[in-house]
Design a protein around this motif. Structure first.
Motif, PDB file in Angstrom:
ATOM      1  N   GLN A  13      78.574   1.847  62.535  1.00 33.72           N
ATOM      2  CA  GLN A  13      78.989   0.649  61.819  1.00 33.72           C
ATOM      3  C   GLN A  13      77.768  -0.110  61.309  1.00 33.72           C
ATOM      4  O   GLN A  13      76.657   0.032  61.846  1.00 33.72           O
ATOM      5  CB  GLN A  13      79.813  -0.241  62.737  1.00 33.72           C
ATOM      6  CG  GLN A  13      81.160   0.366  63.121  1.00 33.72           C
ATOM      7  CD  GLN A  13      82.036  -0.604  63.883  1.00 33.72           C
ATOM      8  OE1 GLN A  13      81.528  -1.461  64.594  1.00 33.72           O
ATOM      9  NE2 GLN A  13      83.341  -0.467  63.739  1.00 33.72           N
ATOM     10  N   ALA A  14      77.991  -0.922  60.310  1.00 32.01           N
ATOM     11  CA  ALA A  14      76.920  -1.759  59.783  1.00 32.01           C
ATOM     12  C   ALA A  14      76.325  -2.596  60.914  1.00 32.01           C
ATOM     13  O   ALA A  14      77.065  -3.156  61.743  1.00 32.01           O
ATOM     14  CB  ALA A  14      77.447  -2.649  58.673  1.00 32.01           C
ATOM     15  N   GLY A  15      74.997  -2.652  60.943  1.00 33.31           N
ATOM     16  CA  GLY A  15      74.290  -3.387  61.984  1.00 33.31           C
ATOM     17  C   GLY A  15      73.860  -2.544  63.163  1.00 33.31           C
ATOM     18  O   GLY A  15      73.035  -2.974  63.972  1.00 33.31           O
ATOM     19  N   ASP A  16      74.400  -1.346  63.267  1.00 40.68           N
ATOM     20  CA  ASP A  16      74.046  -0.442  64.353  1.00 40.68           C
ATOM     21  C   ASP A  16      72.690   0.218  64.103  1.00 40.68           C
ATOM     22  O   ASP A  16      72.092   0.065  63.032  1.00 40.68           O
ATOM     23  CB  ASP A  16      75.110   0.633  64.528  1.00 40.68           C
ATOM     24  CG  ASP A  16      76.375   0.120  65.183  1.00 40.68           C
ATOM     25  OD1 ASP A  16      77.371   0.870  65.202  1.00 40.68           O
ATOM     26  OD2 ASP A  16      76.363  -1.040  65.666  1.00 40.68           O
ATOM     27  N   SER A  17      72.265   0.978  65.102  1.00 41.91           N
ATOM     28  CA  SER A  17      71.010   1.720  65.024  1.00 41.91           C
ATOM     29  C   SER A  17      71.263   3.205  65.233  1.00 41.91           C
ATOM     30  O   SER A  17      72.242   3.599  65.888  1.00 41.91           O
ATOM     31  CB  SER A  17      70.032   1.225  66.089  1.00 41.91           C
ATOM     32  OG  SER A  17      69.691  -0.121  65.893  1.00 41.91           O
ATOM     33  N   LEU A  18      70.367   4.002  64.691  1.00 41.63           N
ATOM     34  CA  LEU A  18      70.364   5.447  64.902  1.00 41.63           C
ATOM     35  C   LEU A  18      68.919   5.903  64.943  1.00 41.63           C
ATOM     36  O   LEU A  18      68.066   5.315  64.266  1.00 41.63           O
ATOM     37  CB  LEU A  18      71.056   6.197  63.766  1.00 41.63           C
ATOM     38  CG  LEU A  18      72.545   6.497  63.818  1.00 41.63           C
ATOM     39  CD1 LEU A  18      72.959   7.243  62.557  1.00 41.63           C
ATOM     40  CD2 LEU A  18      72.938   7.271  65.056  1.00 41.63           C
ATOM     41  N   ARG A  19      68.667   6.968  65.693  1.00 43.22           N
ATOM     42  CA  ARG A  19      67.354   7.597  65.660  1.00 43.22           C
ATOM     43  C   ARG A  19      67.525   9.050  65.246  1.00 43.22           C
ATOM     44  O   ARG A  19      68.204   9.818  65.921  1.00 43.22           O
ATOM     45  CB  ARG A  19      66.644   7.514  67.006  1.00 43.22           C
ATOM     46  CG  ARG A  19      65.194   7.982  66.908  1.00 43.22           C
ATOM     47  CD  ARG A  19      64.440   7.876  68.204  1.00 43.22           C
ATOM     48  NE  ARG A  19      64.739   8.958  69.122  1.00 43.22           N
ATOM     49  CZ  ARG A  19      63.937   9.342  70.112  1.00 43.22           C
ATOM     50  NH1 ARG A  19      62.783   8.728  70.314  1.00 43.22           N
ATOM     51  NH2 ARG A  19      64.297  10.318  70.917  1.00 43.22           N
ATOM     52  N   LEU A  20      66.884   9.383  64.152  1.00 44.53           N
ATOM     53  CA  LEU A  20      66.854  10.765  63.686  1.00 44.53           C
ATOM     54  C   LEU A  20      65.620  11.455  64.243  1.00 44.53           C
ATOM     55  O   LEU A  20      64.568  10.837  64.402  1.00 44.53           O
ATOM     56  CB  LEU A  20      66.827  10.827  62.164  1.00 44.53           C
ATOM     57  CG  LEU A  20      67.950  10.098  61.425  1.00 44.53           C
ATOM     58  CD1 LEU A  20      67.804  10.334  59.921  1.00 44.53           C
ATOM     59  CD2 LEU A  20      69.316  10.523  61.910  1.00 44.53           C
ATOM     60  N   SER A  21      65.777  12.747  64.507  1.00 46.40           N
ATOM     61  CA  SER A  21      64.661  13.571  64.955  1.00 46.40           C
ATOM     62  C   SER A  21      64.525  14.768  64.031  1.00 46.40           C
ATOM     63  O   SER A  21      65.513  15.241  63.457  1.00 46.40           O
ATOM     64  CB  SER A  21      64.897  14.075  66.382  1.00 46.40           C
ATOM     65  OG  SER A  21      65.033  13.010  67.291  1.00 46.40           O
ATOM     66  N   CYS A  22      63.308  15.250  63.902  1.00 47.95           N
ATOM     67  CA  CYS A  22      63.054  16.457  63.128  1.00 47.95           C
ATOM     68  C   CYS A  22      62.070  17.308  63.914  1.00 47.95           C
ATOM     69  O   CYS A  22      60.923  16.901  64.105  1.00 47.95           O
ATOM     70  CB  CYS A  22      62.491  16.108  61.762  1.00 47.95           C
ATOM     71  SG  CYS A  22      61.906  17.536  60.815  1.00 47.95           S
ATOM     72  N   GLY A  23      62.543  18.449  64.368  1.00 51.76           N
ATOM     73  CA  GLY A  23      61.684  19.378  65.094  1.00 51.76           C
ATOM     74  C   GLY A  23      61.131  20.419  64.147  1.00 51.76           C
ATOM     75  O   GLY A  23      61.852  20.954  63.298  1.00 51.76           O
ATOM     76  N   ALA A  24      59.840  20.689  64.282  1.00 54.17           N
ATOM     77  CA  ALA A  24      59.161  21.626  63.394  1.00 54.17           C
ATOM     78  C   ALA A  24      58.671  22.841  64.161  1.00 54.17           C
ATOM     79  O   ALA A  24      58.259  22.736  65.319  1.00 54.17           O
ATOM     80  CB  ALA A  24      57.977  20.946  62.707  1.00 54.17           C
ATOM     81  N   SER A  25      58.709  23.982  63.498  1.00 51.59           N
ATOM     82  CA  SER A  25      58.157  25.205  64.061  1.00 51.59           C
ATOM     83  C   SER A  25      57.573  26.043  62.938  1.00 51.59           C
ATOM     84  O   SER A  25      57.921  25.858  61.763  1.00 51.59           O
ATOM     85  CB  SER A  25      59.230  25.997  64.812  1.00 51.59           C
ATOM     86  OG  SER A  25      60.273  26.359  63.950  1.00 51.59           O
ATOM     87  N   GLY A  26      56.660  26.932  63.300  1.00 51.67           N
ATOM     88  CA  GLY A  26      56.064  27.819  62.313  1.00 51.67           C
ATOM     89  C   GLY A  26      54.919  27.220  61.529  1.00 51.67           C
ATOM     90  O   GLY A  26      54.456  27.823  60.548  1.00 51.67           O
ATOM     91  N   LEU A  27      54.467  26.048  61.913  1.00 57.36           N
ATOM     92  CA  LEU A  27      53.315  25.433  61.254  1.00 57.36           C
ATOM     93  C   LEU A  27      52.496  24.686  62.298  1.00 57.36           C
ATOM     94  O   LEU A  27      52.986  24.401  63.399  1.00 57.36           O
ATOM     95  CB  LEU A  27      53.762  24.480  60.142  1.00 57.36           C
ATOM     96  CG  LEU A  27      54.810  23.392  60.417  1.00 57.36           C
ATOM     97  CD1 LEU A  27      54.280  22.264  61.267  1.00 57.36           C
ATOM     98  CD2 LEU A  27      55.344  22.848  59.113  1.00 57.36           C
ATOM     99  N   LYS A  28      51.250  24.382  61.929  1.00 58.20           N
ATOM    100  CA  LYS A  28      50.398  23.602  62.815  1.00 58.20           C
ATOM    101  C   LYS A  28      50.749  22.141  62.577  1.00 58.20           C
ATOM    102  O   LYS A  28      50.154  21.468  61.724  1.00 58.20           O
ATOM    103  CB  LYS A  28      48.931  23.877  62.533  1.00 58.20           C
ATOM    104  CG  LYS A  28      48.012  23.274  63.585  1.00 58.20           C
ATOM    105  CD  LYS A  28      46.560  23.689  63.370  1.00 58.20           C
ATOM    106  CE  LYS A  28      45.672  23.110  64.456  1.00 58.20           C
ATOM    107  NZ  LYS A  28      44.253  23.476  64.279  1.00 58.20           N
ATOM    108  N   PHE A  29      51.706  21.677  63.357  1.00 56.86           N
ATOM    109  CA  PHE A  29      52.338  20.377  63.108  1.00 56.86           C
ATOM    110  C   PHE A  29      51.328  19.249  62.992  1.00 56.86           C
ATOM    111  O   PHE A  29      51.479  18.361  62.151  1.00 56.86           O
ATOM    112  CB  PHE A  29      53.336  20.097  64.232  1.00 56.86           C
ATOM    113  CG  PHE A  29      54.136  18.849  64.052  1.00 56.86           C
ATOM    114  CD1 PHE A  29      53.875  17.722  64.815  1.00 56.86           C
ATOM    115  CD2 PHE A  29      55.170  18.801  63.118  1.00 56.86           C
ATOM    116  CE1 PHE A  29      54.625  16.564  64.660  1.00 56.86           C
ATOM    117  CE2 PHE A  29      55.925  17.655  62.951  1.00 56.86           C
ATOM    118  CZ  PHE A  29      55.649  16.532  63.723  1.00 56.86           C
ATOM    119  N   SER A  30      50.310  19.277  63.808  1.00 53.72           N
ATOM    120  CA  SER A  30      49.363  18.159  63.854  1.00 53.72           C
ATOM    121  C   SER A  30      48.511  18.038  62.598  1.00 53.72           C
ATOM    122  O   SER A  30      47.771  17.061  62.450  1.00 53.72           O
ATOM    123  CB  SER A  30      48.457  18.290  65.077  1.00 53.72           C
ATOM    124  OG  SER A  30      47.703  19.486  65.000  1.00 53.72           O
TER     125      SER A  30
END
Length: 123
Positions: A13-30
């Motif tokens: 609902q409007a006013g709420d919060s969410l946290r999205l995540s994105c996991g990476a593989s196959g690359l040097k993430f840093s």
């Protein structure tokens, strides 16, 4: 091969919060700058937020400044988008993207993309 997998979307609902995540593989993430883009129905994909490879530099679209934050955990190969005070106009498919080192805000500057996660904000 490189894979970016988003998660955490949903219906809120409007006013709420969410946290999205994105996991990476196959690359040097840093060594990759990471970004979030979004695409609402009938609209072009737009930049939301980005974070540099080391996390010291961030950028935000004007529409989300003060409400969204971006963070990364290089030990977990994961980037996060914390979305607070959500509005119906935040409804979109959210995509994670990667490019080497330097932050850019243009979609065509990013080399790798995830499949997206749907965020729907009801009024």
């Amino acid at each position: 091969q490189v894979q970016l997998v988003e998660s955490g979307g949903g219906l809120v609902q409007a006013g709420d919060s969410l946290r999205l995540s994105c996991g990476a593989s196959g690359l040097k993430f840093s060594t990759y700058a990471m970004a979030w883009f979004r695409q609402a129905p009938g609209k072009e994909r737009e930049f939301v937020a980005a974070i540099s490879w080391g996390g010291g530099d961030t950028r935000f679209a004007d529409s989300v400044k003060g409400r969204f934050t971006i963070a990364r955990d290089n030990a977990k190969n994961t980037v996060y988008l914390q979305m607070n005070s959500l509005k119906p106009e935040d409804t979109a498919v959210y995509y994670c993207a990667a490019r080497t080192f330097i932050i850019k805000t243009a979609e065509n500057e990013y080399d790798y993309w995830g499949q997206g996660t749907q965020v729907t904000v009801s009024s």
